[in-house]
Design an enzyme around this catalytic site. Sequence first.
Site, PDB file in Angstrom:
ATOM      1  N   VAL A  52      -9.011 -18.844  -8.182  1.00 17.09           N
ATOM      2  CA  VAL A  52      -8.126 -18.463  -9.294  1.00 17.09           C
ATOM      3  C   VAL A  52      -8.607 -17.124  -9.830  1.00 17.09           C
ATOM      4  CG1 VAL A  52      -7.076 -19.193 -11.454  1.00 17.09           C
ATOM      5  CG2 VAL A  52      -7.880 -20.917  -9.825  1.00 17.09           C
ATOM      6  N   GLY A  95      -0.386 -18.882 -13.222  1.00 20.83           N
ATOM      7  CA  GLY A  95      -1.351 -19.657 -12.439  1.00 20.83           C
ATOM      8  C   GLY A  95      -1.800 -20.959 -13.067  1.00 20.83           C
ATOM      9  N   LYS A  96      -0.960 -21.576 -13.875  1.00 20.77           N
ATOM     10  CA  LYS A  96      -1.358 -22.818 -14.551  1.00 20.77           C
ATOM     11  C   LYS A  96      -1.543 -23.967 -13.561  1.00 20.77           C
ATOM     12  CE  LYS A  96       2.253 -22.640 -17.294  1.00 20.77           C
ATOM     13  NZ  LYS A  96       2.812 -21.306 -16.970  1.00 20.77           N
ATOM     14  N   THR A  97      -0.630 -24.097 -12.610  1.00 22.24           N
ATOM     15  CA  THR A  97      -0.732 -25.180 -11.621  1.00 22.24           C
ATOM     16  C   THR A  97      -1.952 -24.990 -10.728  1.00 22.24           C
ATOM     17  OG1 THR A  97       1.680 -25.419 -11.612  1.00 22.24           O
ATOM     18  CG2 THR A  97       0.467 -26.389  -9.763  1.00 22.24           C
ATOM     19  N   LEU A  98      -2.165 -23.767 -10.253  1.00 25.00           N
ATOM     20  CA  LEU A  98      -3.336 -23.479  -9.412  1.00 25.00           C
ATOM     21  C   LEU A  98      -4.620 -23.753 -10.180  1.00 25.00           C
ATOM     22  CD1 LEU A  98      -4.600 -22.332  -6.827  1.00 25.00           C
ATOM     23  CD2 LEU A  98      -4.343 -20.037  -7.810  1.00 25.00           C
ATOM     24  N   HIS A 312      23.497  10.597 -18.238  1.00 27.83           N
ATOM     25  CA  HIS A 312      23.025   9.518 -19.117  1.00 27.83           C
ATOM     26  C   HIS A 312      21.542   9.208 -18.856  1.00 27.83           C
ATOM     27  CE1 HIS A 312      23.627   5.694 -21.418  1.00 27.83           C
ATOM     28  NE2 HIS A 312      22.613   5.315 -20.648  1.00 27.83           N
ATOM     29  N   GLU A 313      21.192   9.017 -17.588  1.00 25.56           N
ATOM     30  CA  GLU A 313      19.805   8.671 -17.257  1.00 25.56           C
ATOM     31  C   GLU A 313      18.851   9.832 -17.497  1.00 25.56           C
ATOM     32  OE1 GLU A 313      19.185   5.671 -16.943  1.00 25.56           O
ATOM     33  OE2 GLU A 313      21.242   5.009 -16.609  1.00 25.56           O
ATOM     34  N   HIS A 316      17.763   9.671 -21.113  1.00 26.72           N
ATOM     35  CA  HIS A 316      16.673   8.710 -21.329  1.00 26.72           C
ATOM     36  C   HIS A 316      15.340   9.292 -20.875  1.00 26.72           C
ATOM     37  CE1 HIS A 316      19.087   5.383 -22.621  1.00 26.72           C
ATOM     38  NE2 HIS A 316      19.745   5.259 -21.484  1.00 26.72           N
ATOM     39  N   ASP A 391      22.349  -0.090 -24.209  1.00 21.71           N
ATOM     40  CA  ASP A 391      21.263   0.657 -24.868  1.00 21.71           C
ATOM     41  C   ASP A 391      21.321   0.479 -26.381  1.00 21.71           C
ATOM     42  OD1 ASP A 391      20.422   1.669 -22.407  1.00 21.71           O
ATOM     43  OD2 ASP A 391      21.752   3.407 -22.561  1.00 21.71           O
TER      44      ASP A 391
END
Length: 504
Positions: A52, A95-98, A312-313, A316, A391
């Site tokens: 783990v 990783g709770k199950t592991l 537009h991008e 940003h 946005d």
Amino acid sequence: MRFPSLVFRVALAFGFCYLITWLINSSQGKMNDKYKFEIKTASDISQRLDDVKGIDEIKEEIENLIKMVQNPDKYRDKGANLHRGVLLFGEPGVGKTLLARAIAGESKCSFIYCTGSSFDEMFVGMGAKRVRELFTEARKHSPCIIFIDEIDSLLSKGRRQSSNEGSSSRATINQFLAEMDGFEKSENILIIGATNHEGILDTAATRPGRFDKKIHVPHPDVAGREEIFKLYLDKISKSGDINAKSLAMMTPGFTGAEIENLVNTAITQAVHREKAMADFNDFEYARDRIMMGIERKSLSMSDKDRLHTAIHEAGHALVCYYTPFAPSLYKATIVSRGPSLGATYMVPNESDAVSQTKQKMIAKIDVGMGGHIAEKLIIGGENISSGCQGDLSGITDIATQAVRHFGMFGQDASFISKDHKETSETHNAKVDETVKNILDESFDRVKTLLESKEKELRELAKQLYLHDYLNAEEMDRIISGKSFDKEVNPEVRQWEEEEYLIKF
């Protein structure tokens, strides 16, 4: 004549009742035969704590828990009460199950796996019966760890509150809690529950004597991600330029499951391309695939729409580039992925997973406002597209959280941190007014910035239009005016007009 008829009717009624009873018992028997708990003996469990990765923050806590399971008498002799239940909570994929399997493997215990929904049945009493069967199996294989994944589906507050006094759900919950209380002795049995929603668990389950030990399983930090990458990279064929540390730096916020998926996607893509091993391009493809979604290559867009999207991008990206405390630029694209026509992707800082400052939230609002302002400046207010809706909705939510829940603008809207349903209309109006002021100030700030950087905005939009994708390094060269030499897309889009919004 009437007597035989009466006898016949009685016999028919008894026969019908017998048939119904037989059908119910038969269906229940089939369900019991069909359902089996996953039981592994100590020798069958190969996972160990070293398997783990990325849990250094909670490793000592887990090691102490293993000591208690390995040597319970040492603690009992000193008067200590052993934990009956341990709750592992955290986001999906951490990783709770592991971790639960590793605890069983280190403790040399048997391991029983089930889910919270395993105890849901349509027949009254079947859920409680299954709980009894679970603890019976655990006693047979003692010392034993029972692991219940998604335990919130069994022990949530809503499940108990929505159940009638004599309902099957309430009987199942009560039977489970009774077993935990030890009405039937269950020494050397540890119950580990895992949930993504720790806050919705019934307080009756989390009180002392039941699930009284809670362990938060966090996202791995950069060192933890490096360990996880090393684990999975050792299992695939990869080129020499691939190293775990670089990949860990590229994937802030990724969980262990997402890292495993990224490595698998990279090697799968390499095989698709008939390569002998995965190289950096395959890992970049895998990261884009996870972060940005699937390309919608068949989506029909006109050149005009593509350029609108590029503008537009670019808005940003430019605001993100010049705004202090904004996340780091990663990539911008006008290729449609998911529901959006284009996207600008940023990589959050490691500290963002811990907390958000007022400066960072304002920076996010400004970056979200950038696309809307870029369209307004270059395309014109009459031609602004509906692509700004997502946005504007997002930055409104950020501003609302900052005001209503985080008290970051308490001087204007008080420091009350409550949902709008729990506060007065007067207070809600004050919050709305403060949110509006934040967005108005962001609009003015971003408009001033983009007007002063219009040359850079137009050049960035042009290059994004021509190349479909630009990474952070390429955007830096374009914005800073350095030479930019990148092979143009073979399907270069040409305009019939000599000029359209941006001069080529």
